[in-house]
Design a protein around this motif. Structure first.
Motif, mmCIF file in Angstrom:
data_model
loop_
_atom_site.group_PDB
_atom_site.id
_atom_site.type_symbol
_atom_site.label_atom_id
_atom_site.label_comp_id
_atom_site.label_asym_id
_atom_site.label_seq_id
_atom_site.Cartn_x
_atom_site.Cartn_y
_atom_site.Cartn_z
ATOM 1 N N PRO A 1 2.555 -8.700 48.277
ATOM 2 C CA PRO A 1 1.528 -8.933 49.299
ATOM 3 C C PRO A 1 1.011 -7.664 49.979
ATOM 4 C CG PRO A 1 3.219 -10.603 49.493
ATOM 5 C CD PRO A 1 3.702 -9.614 48.465
ATOM 6 N N ARG A 2 1.868 -6.680 50.222
ATOM 7 C CA ARG A 2 1.386 -5.484 50.917
ATOM 8 C C ARG A 2 0.360 -4.724 50.081
ATOM 9 N NH1 ARG A 2 6.907 -3.653 50.538
ATOM 10 N NH2 ARG A 2 7.124 -2.578 48.570
ATOM 11 N N GLU A 3 0.524 -4.747 48.753
ATOM 12 C CA GLU A 3 -0.430 -4.061 47.885
ATOM 13 C C GLU A 3 -1.756 -4.810 47.812
ATOM 14 O OE1 GLU A 3 0.182 -1.022 46.821
ATOM 15 O OE2 GLU A 3 2.126 -1.229 47.803
ATOM 16 N N VAL A 4 -1.702 -6.131 47.933
ATOM 17 C CA VAL A 4 -2.921 -6.944 47.928
ATOM 18 C C VAL A 4 -3.668 -6.770 49.248
ATOM 19 C CG1 VAL A 4 -3.796 -9.315 47.904
ATOM 20 C CG2 VAL A 4 -2.021 -8.622 46.281
ATOM 21 N N MET A 5 -2.939 -6.728 50.350
ATOM 22 C CA MET A 5 -3.566 -6.650 51.662
ATOM 23 C C MET A 5 -4.077 -5.252 52.014
ATOM 24 S SD MET A 5 -3.789 -9.554 52.380
ATOM 25 C CE MET A 5 -3.420 -10.976 53.324
ATOM 26 N N LYS A 6 -3.529 -4.236 51.383
ATOM 27 C CA LYS A 6 -3.937 -2.866 51.699
ATOM 28 C C LYS A 6 -5.451 -2.656 51.555
ATOM 29 C CE LYS A 6 -1.012 0.128 50.289
ATOM 30 N NZ LYS A 6 -0.242 1.032 49.437
ATOM 31 N N PRO A 7 -6.073 -2.979 50.403
ATOM 32 C CA PRO A 7 -7.522 -2.780 50.317
ATOM 33 C C PRO A 7 -8.295 -3.714 51.251
ATOM 34 C CG PRO A 7 -6.706 -3.816 48.318
ATOM 35 C CD PRO A 7 -5.513 -3.416 49.120
ATOM 36 N N ALA A 8 -7.745 -4.895 51.515
ATOM 37 C CA ALA A 8 -8.414 -5.831 52.422
ATOM 38 C C ALA A 8 -8.466 -5.256 53.838
ATOM 39 C CB ALA A 8 -7.696 -7.179 52.417
ATOM 40 N N GLU B 1 0.418 -17.100 52.586
ATOM 41 C CA GLU B 1 1.245 -16.981 53.788
ATOM 42 C C GLU B 1 1.025 -15.628 54.469
ATOM 43 O OE1 GLU B 1 5.993 -16.787 54.630
ATOM 44 O OE2 GLU B 1 5.304 -18.270 53.168
ATOM 45 N N ALA B 2 1.021 -14.557 53.686
ATOM 46 C CA ALA B 2 0.794 -13.217 54.245
ATOM 47 C C ALA B 2 -0.601 -13.120 54.849
ATOM 48 C CB ALA B 2 0.975 -12.161 53.150
ATOM 49 N N GLY B 3 -1.572 -13.704 54.183
ATOM 50 C CA GLY B 3 -2.940 -13.685 54.700
ATOM 51 C C GLY B 3 -3.064 -14.387 56.040
ATOM 52 N N GLU C 1 -8.035 -14.362 55.133
ATOM 53 C CA GLU C 1 -7.893 -15.582 54.337
ATOM 54 C C GLU C 1 -7.929 -15.281 52.836
ATOM 55 O OE1 GLU C 1 -9.795 -20.066 54.017
ATOM 56 O OE2 GLU C 1 -10.799 -18.555 55.235
ATOM 57 N N ILE C 2 -6.968 -15.841 52.122
ATOM 58 C CA ILE C 2 -6.976 -15.786 50.659
ATOM 59 C C ILE C 2 -7.766 -17.019 50.220
ATOM 60 C CG2 ILE C 2 -5.613 -15.684 48.538
ATOM 61 C CD1 ILE C 2 -5.059 -13.322 50.396
ATOM 62 N N LEU C 3 -8.985 -16.815 49.762
ATOM 63 C CA LEU C 3 -9.881 -17.930 49.454
ATOM 64 C C LEU C 3 -9.585 -18.574 48.106
ATOM 65 C CD1 LEU C 3 -13.137 -16.234 50.732
ATOM 66 C CD2 LEU C 3 -11.808 -18.018 51.881
ATOM 67 N N ASP C 4 -9.136 -17.782 47.145
ATOM 68 C CA ASP C 4 -8.855 -18.325 45.817
ATOM 69 C C ASP C 4 -8.030 -17.325 45.021
ATOM 70 O OD1 ASP C 4 -8.861 -20.066 43.634
ATOM 71 O OD2 ASP C 4 -11.041 -20.287 43.610
ATOM 72 N N HIS C 5 -7.378 -17.844 43.996
ATOM 73 C CA HIS C 5 -6.707 -17.035 42.987
ATOM 74 C C HIS C 5 -7.266 -17.524 41.665
ATOM 75 C CE1 HIS C 5 -2.684 -15.401 41.185
ATOM 76 N NE2 HIS C 5 -3.729 -15.110 40.437
ATOM 77 N N ILE C 6 -7.962 -16.652 40.981
ATOM 78 C CA ILE C 6 -8.642 -17.009 39.743
ATOM 79 C C ILE C 6 -7.926 -16.348 38.569
ATOM 80 C CG2 ILE C 6 -10.798 -16.762 38.442
ATOM 81 C CD1 ILE C 6 -12.222 -16.896 41.194
#
Length: 168
Positions: free
Chosen positions: A98-105, A139-141, A147-152
């Motif tokens: 999650p930290r790597e996903v949220m970093k650019p966000a 959960e992290a979002g 908000e995590i809108l989708d996972h494609i």
């Protein structure tokens, strides 16, 4: 006296005050920034559906031979502002935190994100790991207010939206 000089003096005073002869710990003063590597033109301007998200990811990824986990950062109008390859995996796996996903966000001031990855096998059906990662990211979002809108998940000619499948 600059901030750095004041801090160094305080550090020396503290170390001498304790009457220990322990060298002070050096702490780097840093800045954090996002660097634009290149850009692409997105004609639809807004990501309004899972199909739009899949099209943007497919346009960005092209034909890659390994699993790429991508974060698409969106503004409040669901317009993409940044795309980041969070992780490149092997033929059949990718480790995502999650930290790597949220970093650019965080760095792009995203209101929401769409995450996604390709399955080089061509079959976009989600694995148990895909579902678990999605739940952790949601959960992290929530905690971070992004908000995590989708996972494609992209396959050869099709895709799966974990939001549409009810996993989010």
């Amino acid at each position: 006296m600059s901030y750095k000089e004041q801090f160094q003096q305080l550090t020396l005073d503290y170390v001498c005050e304790k009457e220990k002869h322990v060298p002070a710990k050096r702490v780097d003063i840093v800045s954090v920034r996002m660097v634009k590597e290149c850009s692409l033109m997105y004609k639809d301007r807004v990501v309004g559906s899972p199909q739009d998200g899949a099209n943007l990811m497919r346009q960005f990824l092209g034909d890659v031979d390994r699993e790429h986990f991508v974060v698409v950062c969106l503004d409040t109008k669901n317009q993409p502002t940044a795309i980041n390859v969070c992780h490149i995996g092997s033929l059949n796996s990718s480790i995502v935190h999650p930290r790597e996903v949220m970093k650019p966000a965080i760095l792009s001031n995203a209101a929401g994100v769409i995450v996604g990855h390709n399955h080089p096998s061509g079959n976009p059906e989600p694995s148990q790991e895909d579902i678990q990662v999605t739940r952790k990211l949601v959960e992290a979002g929530k905690i971070m207010g992004i908000e995590i809108l989708d996972h494609i998940i992209l396959g050869d000619e099709n895709f799966v939206s974990l939001n549409e499948k009810g996993y989010m």
